[in-house]
Scaffold this active site. Structure first.
Site, PDB file in Angstrom:
ATOM      1  N   PRO A   1       0.321   4.585  -1.241  1.00 26.02           N
ATOM      2  CA  PRO A   1       1.263   4.404  -2.354  1.00 26.02           C
ATOM      3  C   PRO A   1       2.703   4.580  -1.875  1.00 26.02           C
ATOM      4  CG  PRO A   1      -0.517   5.916  -2.942  1.00 26.02           C
ATOM      5  CD  PRO A   1      -0.663   5.630  -1.489  1.00 26.02           C
ATOM      6  N   CYS A   2       3.601   3.708  -2.385  1.00 23.95           N
ATOM      7  CA  CYS A   2       4.951   3.623  -1.818  1.00 23.95           C
ATOM      8  C   CYS A   2       5.780   4.874  -2.023  1.00 23.95           C
ATOM      9  CB  CYS A   2       5.673   2.430  -2.407  1.00 23.95           C
ATOM     10  SG  CYS A   2       5.704   2.474  -4.189  1.00 23.95           S
TER      11      CYS A   2
END
Ligand SMILES: C[S@@+](CC[C@H](N)C(=O)[O-])C[C@H]1O[C@@H](n2cnc3c(N)ncnc32)[C@H](O)[C@@H]1O
Length: 356
Positions: free
Chosen positions: A77-78
């Site tokens: 996840p960024c």
């Protein structure tokens, strides 16, 4: 071709690859509800509940890798990415990313497909994206980055996503960018949803019947092999919410409200209705600000799933809040499929040494 889906969530990305003919050998995540959804919809695959931030490699994961992995899909996840001076992989805050690279190193796949939000190209002035490319290159891949709009690939939604397509040399030359449909062939909200019962109240149960036949080819596609409607239960709004949203027309927003009502919610995405004649705005993880184009309520989980191009037979588990999150977090299956189809073309009839 065997695919390992890391951070699989409910399995939107996997669904795209499965429908293009890939075999999903396993999905890994640490969200119990999303994994319940994944395991029920991918009965042929291994579902592994694993915190991918743990530094040592789990023995169950090692067993999966022993079976052989041709493609790794999904990415950390960024919001996890930080970088201060050092390389991305050396920053202790990027534990998930480091674990991800370790898994790829051990899996030795032909390719790695990472999906993220387009803004990843701007994080730290582009350094994050550059570092990801460098790290994948150091593992022997050539990397191509592309940002795609889901509505160009048969999804009734204007969601944009960025993909890092990392392939072993020789394979990367054969990969063609997915071909967008013409504007004329885009799927609108109405084309996606008009066959679903227009509920105004919660049904209080999870399964219901379709009351009309599919009206469009998209609806036919979504209803394939599905005779019962799951996850189509309306949220019960207050009378005040219903009376306000009633004023907003199809495709309208808070600007259509009288001044005194415009500020009833503090965000400018509030009181937004889908436009029945256009693809939908990006479906998010569920915040009750975006409404159906006709009904005076937010879309049901099933309607959101339709907008994301999940087939109706793909059922979501967990409580409703979690179901909305699972749907909103997913890669639209038809967008995943557009990429997967091109990868399938690369691999068809091709024998290549993974380690070359
Ligand atoms: C954007 S969602 C993935 C959606 C998925 N690719 C799909 O198409 O349905 C990101 C996922 O990362 C998972 N995740 C976040 N931190 C994790 C961790 N430490 N270990 C394992 N999974 C994690 C979340 O539970 C979430 O399901």
């Amino acid at each position: 071709m065997k695919v390992l889906d890391l951070f699989c969530g409910a399995g939107g990305f996997s669904e795209g690859f499965r429908s293009a003919g890939f075999k999903i050998i396993a999905g890994i995540d640490n969200d119990k509800n999303a994994l319940e959804t994944f395991s029920q919809n991918f009965k042929e695959s291994i579902t592994l509940n694993l915190d991918l931030s743990t530094p040592s490699l789990d023995s169950r994961l090692k067993n999966i890798l022993k079976e052989g992995v041709d493609l790794v899909i999904g990415g950390p996840p960024c919001q996890g990415f930080s970088i201060a001076g050092k390389r991305l992989v050396d920053d202790p805050r990027n534990q998930l990313y480091k674990a991800y690279l370790d898994i790829v190193r051990l899996a030795k796949p032909y390719g790695v497909i990472i999906e993220n939000v387009p803004n990843i190209m701007n994080y730290h002035n582009g350094r994050i994206a550059t570092e990801i490319c460098k790290d994948l290159e150091s593992l022997g891949f050539n990397v191509k980055i592309m940002t795609l709009i889901a509505s160009d690939f048969g999804v009734p939604q204007s969601r944009k996503r960025t993909f890092f397509i990392a392939l072993k040399p020789k394979l990367d030359n054969l990969f063609q960018n997915p071909k967008p449909v013409s504007l004329f062939n885009q799927i609108t909200c109405e084309m996606a949803l008009s066959d679903l019962p227009l509920l105004e109240k919660t049904l209080g149960h999870e399964a219901s019947d379709y009351d009309i036949k599919p009206q469009t080819n998209y609806q036919k596609l979504m209803r394939k092999s599905s005779s019962i409607l799951f996850n189509h239960s309306a949220v019960n709004h207050t009378e005040q919410t219903k009376s306000i949203i009633k004023i907003v027309p199809d495709g309208g927003n808070y600007k259509n409200l009288p001044i005194n009502l415009q500020k009833t919610r503090k965000v400018n995405i509030a009181w937004t209705r889908m436009n029945s004649k256009k693809p939908c705005f990006t479906i998010d993880a569920g915040h009750n600000h975006h409404f159906h184009y006709k009904a005076n309520r937010v879309p049901t989980v099933r309607e959101c799933a339709r907008i994301q191009s999940f087939p109706d037979m793909f059922r979501f588990y967990g409580n409703r809040t979690s179901q909305y999150r699972q749907v909103g977090n997913a890669v639209p299956p038809l967008l995943g499929k557009a990429i997967a189809n091109e990868l399938m073309n690369v691999f068809k009839n091709l024998k290549i040494d993974k380690n070359s």
